[in-house]
Motif scaffolding. Structure first.
Motif, PDB file in Angstrom:
ATOM      1  N   LEU A  54     -68.334  -4.925   7.785  1.00 45.47           N
ATOM      2  CA  LEU A  54     -69.320  -3.946   8.221  1.00 45.47           C
ATOM      3  C   LEU A  54     -68.870  -3.246   9.501  1.00 45.47           C
ATOM      4  N   LEU A  55     -68.289  -4.007  10.405  1.00 40.01           N
ATOM      5  CA  LEU A  55     -67.740  -3.401  11.622  1.00 40.01           C
ATOM      6  C   LEU A  55     -66.570  -2.474  11.297  1.00 40.01           C
ATOM      7  N   ALA A  81     -68.005   0.672  10.147  1.00 40.38           N
ATOM      8  CA  ALA A  81     -68.575   1.401  11.285  1.00 40.38           C
ATOM      9  C   ALA A  81     -67.490   2.121  12.078  1.00 40.38           C
ATOM     10  N   PRO A 107     -68.262   5.779   9.925  1.00 39.71           N
ATOM     11  CA  PRO A 107     -69.631   5.419  10.320  1.00 39.71           C
ATOM     12  C   PRO A 107     -70.714   6.111   9.487  1.00 39.71           C
ATOM     13  N   GLN A 108     -70.385   7.225   8.871  1.00 42.45           N
ATOM     14  CA  GLN A 108     -71.392   7.920   8.057  1.00 42.45           C
ATOM     15  C   GLN A 108     -71.745   7.136   6.794  1.00 42.45           C
ATOM     16  N   LEU A 124     -72.498   3.876   6.793  1.00 43.00           N
ATOM     17  CA  LEU A 124     -73.396   2.753   7.102  1.00 43.00           C
ATOM     18  C   LEU A 124     -74.774   2.886   6.446  1.00 43.00           C
TER      19      LEU A 124
END
Length: 106
Positions: A17-18, A21, A25-26, A28
């Motif tokens: 997940l990081l 990100a 990031p778009q 997420l």
């Protein structure tokens, strides 16, 4: 004190997940949306199963199986064990169908 189960998978998921990100990031909100669909499908499937089969709940079948085992009634224990296994499989299939229906349909 032991580390909880699947802690390694939790750390892998958080790491991925990081990575999302940082890299994109778009994406997420899309990941959050898909996670919500899976969770919603599981809850809906559970409640559909409870409403469709109010008298065939897996935990009650397991209790009957354990009671038959404690009485040393072999034939009844086998029958109750089979019923418990089938009730758990039925619930898993209903939940799976709801999760797949929600995640593939939306």
């Amino acid at each position: 004190m032991r580390i909880p189960r699947f802690t390694d998978w939790l750390l892998i998921a958080v790491g991925l997940l990081l990575a999302i990100a940082v890299i994109q990031p778009q994406q997420l909100p899309v990941v959050l949306y898909k996670g919500c669909l899976v969770a919603l499908g599981g809850v809906v499937g559970y409640w559909i199963d409870r409403r469709l089969f109010p008298y065939a709940r897996p935990h009650e079948a397991v209790k009957a199986h354990m009671k038959a085992l404690s009485r040393s009634d072999g034939d009844a224990a086998i029958g109750h064990g089979l019923i418990a296994a089938l009730a758990m499989m039925r619930r898993a299939v209903v939940v799976l169908a709801c999760v797949l229906g929600l995640t593939l349909g939306l």
